[in-house]
Design a protein around this motif. Sequence first.
Motif, mmCIF file in Angstrom:
data_model
loop_
_atom_site.group_PDB
_atom_site.id
_atom_site.type_symbol
_atom_site.label_atom_id
_atom_site.label_comp_id
_atom_site.label_asym_id
_atom_site.label_seq_id
_atom_site.Cartn_x
_atom_site.Cartn_y
_atom_site.Cartn_z
ATOM 1 N N TYR A 480 0.866 -1.183 0.000
ATOM 2 C CA TYR A 480 0.000 0.000 0.000
ATOM 3 C C TYR A 480 0.900 1.229 0.000
ATOM 4 O O TYR A 480 1.694 1.425 0.923
ATOM 5 C CB TYR A 480 -0.905 -0.019 1.229
ATOM 6 C CG TYR A 480 -1.803 1.194 1.382
ATOM 7 C CD1 TYR A 480 -2.374 1.813 0.281
ATOM 8 C CD2 TYR A 480 -2.087 1.716 2.641
ATOM 9 C CE1 TYR A 480 -3.195 2.911 0.422
ATOM 10 C CE2 TYR A 480 -2.917 2.812 2.799
ATOM 11 C CZ TYR A 480 -3.462 3.413 1.675
ATOM 12 O OH TYR A 480 -4.284 4.509 1.817
ATOM 13 N N PHE A 481 0.788 2.051 -1.050
ATOM 14 C CA PHE A 481 1.630 3.239 -1.156
ATOM 15 C C PHE A 481 0.755 4.476 -1.299
ATOM 16 O O PHE A 481 -0.373 4.427 -1.791
ATOM 17 C CB PHE A 481 2.600 3.128 -2.346
ATOM 18 C CG PHE A 481 1.946 3.142 -3.693
ATOM 19 C CD1 PHE A 481 1.660 4.329 -4.342
ATOM 20 C CD2 PHE A 481 1.620 1.953 -4.327
ATOM 21 C CE1 PHE A 481 1.054 4.339 -5.591
ATOM 22 C CE2 PHE A 481 1.017 1.951 -5.577
ATOM 23 C CZ PHE A 481 0.730 3.146 -6.211
ATOM 24 N N ALA A 482 1.300 5.596 -0.859
ATOM 25 C CA ALA A 482 0.651 6.904 -0.984
ATOM 26 C C ALA A 482 1.667 7.880 -1.530
ATOM 27 O O ALA A 482 2.765 8.029 -0.967
ATOM 28 C CB ALA A 482 0.109 7.386 0.357
ATOM 29 N N GLY A 483 1.333 8.558 -2.630
ATOM 30 C CA GLY A 483 2.254 9.478 -3.263
ATOM 31 C C GLY A 483 2.139 10.892 -2.726
ATOM 32 O O GLY A 483 1.254 11.211 -1.919
ATOM 33 N N ARG A 491 6.971 0.752 6.385
ATOM 34 C CA ARG A 491 6.631 -0.025 7.570
ATOM 35 C C ARG A 491 5.898 -1.282 7.138
ATOM 36 O O ARG A 491 5.130 -1.261 6.169
ATOM 37 C CB ARG A 491 5.759 0.795 8.525
ATOM 38 C CG ARG A 491 5.297 0.061 9.770
ATOM 39 C CD ARG A 491 4.359 0.918 10.596
ATOM 40 N NE ARG A 491 4.986 2.148 11.044
ATOM 41 C CZ ARG A 491 4.354 3.099 11.722
ATOM 42 N NH1 ARG A 491 3.054 2.968 11.986
ATOM 43 N NH2 ARG A 491 4.989 4.192 12.099
ATOM 44 N N VAL A 492 6.130 -2.356 7.835
ATOM 45 C CA VAL A 492 5.403 -3.604 7.606
ATOM 46 C C VAL A 492 4.482 -3.834 8.797
ATOM 47 O O VAL A 492 4.941 -3.878 9.947
ATOM 48 C CB VAL A 492 6.356 -4.799 7.427
ATOM 49 C CG1 VAL A 492 5.564 -6.097 7.272
ATOM 50 C CG2 VAL A 492 7.255 -4.593 6.212
ATOM 51 N N LEU A 502 3.062 -4.101 3.371
ATOM 52 C CA LEU A 502 4.158 -3.149 3.295
ATOM 53 C C LEU A 502 3.588 -1.774 2.981
ATOM 54 O O LEU A 502 2.960 -1.574 1.939
ATOM 55 C CB LEU A 502 5.151 -3.566 2.211
ATOM 56 C CG LEU A 502 6.280 -2.576 1.891
ATOM 57 C CD1 LEU A 502 7.174 -2.351 3.109
ATOM 58 C CD2 LEU A 502 7.105 -3.032 0.692
ATOM 59 N N LEU A 503 3.781 -0.834 3.891
ATOM 60 C CA LEU A 503 3.337 0.546 3.699
ATOM 61 C C LEU A 503 4.506 1.388 3.222
ATOM 62 O O LEU A 503 5.599 1.323 3.801
ATOM 63 C CB LEU A 503 2.789 1.125 5.009
ATOM 64 C CG LEU A 503 1.718 0.319 5.746
ATOM 65 C CD1 LEU A 503 1.305 1.051 7.016
ATOM 66 C CD2 LEU A 503 0.517 0.065 4.860
ATOM 67 N N GLU A 524 12.389 -5.533 0.359
ATOM 68 C CA GLU A 524 13.323 -4.497 0.760
ATOM 69 C C GLU A 524 13.038 -3.228 -0.031
ATOM 70 O O GLU A 524 12.735 -3.277 -1.223
ATOM 71 C CB GLU A 524 14.762 -4.953 0.529
ATOM 72 C CG GLU A 524 15.208 -6.087 1.433
ATOM 73 C CD GLU A 524 16.666 -6.431 1.217
ATOM 74 O OE1 GLU A 524 17.283 -5.796 0.334
ATOM 75 O OE2 GLU A 524 17.178 -7.332 1.911
ATOM 76 N N VAL A 525 13.151 -2.095 0.623
ATOM 77 C CA VAL A 525 12.863 -0.799 0.005
ATOM 78 C C VAL A 525 14.166 -0.019 -0.093
ATOM 79 O O VAL A 525 14.902 0.121 0.886
ATOM 80 C CB VAL A 525 11.814 -0.011 0.813
ATOM 81 C CG1 VAL A 525 11.507 1.320 0.137
ATOM 82 C CG2 VAL A 525 10.540 -0.831 0.962
#
Length: 539
Positions: A480-483, A491-492, A502-503, A524-525
């Motif tokens: 889940y991503f927010a631009g 964060r997991v 995965l946030l 991994e980010v």
Amino acid sequence: MARKSRVATPAAVGASKVQHLHNRNFKTSPPPSPGLPYLSMEPPDGDMLKGAPFGDAPYIPSRNPSAYSPLHTFELPKGTDKHYGQQYADMYFLRLALLRKAVKQKAEDAWSDFELGQEKASFVERVLDVRQGQLCWIVGTVYMEMALKPNVLDDISKEHWIAAPPPRETYVSSGGQDEMMLEDESGRLRVTGESLNSHYVTGCVLAALGTEQADGTFQVIATQYADLPRQPQRWEREDSALSRAKKPKPKRERAGKLAIISGLEITGVDDDELSLDLLLEYLTGEATGPPTQTEAAQITRLIIAGDSLSHASPILSREDFAIKKSKSKHYGYDASAYNASPAERFDTFLSDLLPTLPITLLPGASDPANVALPQQPLHTALFPKARLYAEPPAKSNETIHGLDTVTNPWDGDIEGYRVLGTGGQTVGDLLKYVDEVESLEVMEMMLRWRCIAPTAPDTLWCYPFQDDDPLLLKDCPHIYFAGCQDTFGKRVIEGPAGQKVLLVSVPKFRTTGLVVLVDLESWEVELVEVGVVQPQPAS
């Protein structure tokens, strides 16, 4: 911590592009025929009798295809089926009806044996049926009464040329005058209690345990919410489709990396050129040396999450509007009020990138799309060059290998994982309801409330859904991503049934120069900073 690398170049006067020399002992010669690469082994001194013998051509890394399947969850009806005659209040009652069962079950599991002062807690169906001194729990929708929260009268004042109040950074009042209420079909009940410091906002559905006080307020002891829904297994959707078609499962290669950027805010002027060129060279594998090129080759898809274009023109004042209205216009079109440079520059950027990397494009607050959520896809007519790589409508259900203009919010499957993302408006609006809260905390709470836009339509414009609300979370995503956020974060989180999400908070590229890379196998980010290294003054 996310691993961070940097792709940069020294600032040079008059340099429009950065040239990279991968091997000092070789130089590139013109190819003998179009489309055939050719490398000259000529040494620097021109003597062909010196140096090592001819060897193999340097290895050029290649990209694996991206397993990609959008869901089209947030697409609005077409034509006459889309109308705005419904009441917006029905949306909150619809969400309550859809989430009541899950919230009630969570409350029963937590409070079925709860006793206080030898009194056992009981469930009350309607919020207005509670009795003073009775230990009970109720289910309702949160409504925040906030003095600084905007209302519809502000929008009406704008239409009548009355100066509207400036946009507010927060809705929280400093004097503590804000009140929280729970509402259902019967009415509203004001609630208080120390357990309500969990930063609830308008629109979330929860269960509250407590008793009614003499002044009519409901003193809350504890709260419960629906929490994360069921999470599909990886490749579940694709495997079920293959099973129905009685086809064998294909051999799947190791997944690559997903690149996410947002907030390009292209203006079309010269200050965009260098940063966009560096970003383009990195994503296409032309920047720096072989190690960086090999890492860039692992990127199998790019997601552009909102605010790709800057605001072309500001809102005119009353005097400026009167001046422009007096000028002659042809067919209602005023060419002086339109600037095509941002869209043309963005079109060129997409067309240069699409031959090597598929792109998923989400609209944002500053992009030429509808304002109300869910924002519909940017029309491909804006990109005459890049639309050549877009899939035709007849193939919308197939895997898309080129440009996919999608909605905001958007969800789909990438390498078998369920991915959900937004352009950032939902997170930004919710942050105005709370103090000292980060974007990741807000994103986590929205997932646990099972609503990715709880403040819509109260303070966030939204389409008035009636029969079904796609903004409610039916399946738990894996990513889940927010631009368009101020800072990067990851964060997991885990759910009660073993769900893992995965946030990712994606910062604006224009202000930070950051590209977020998500390894779809290890989760991994990595952060890649694209920028210009300013020369240091001589000591």
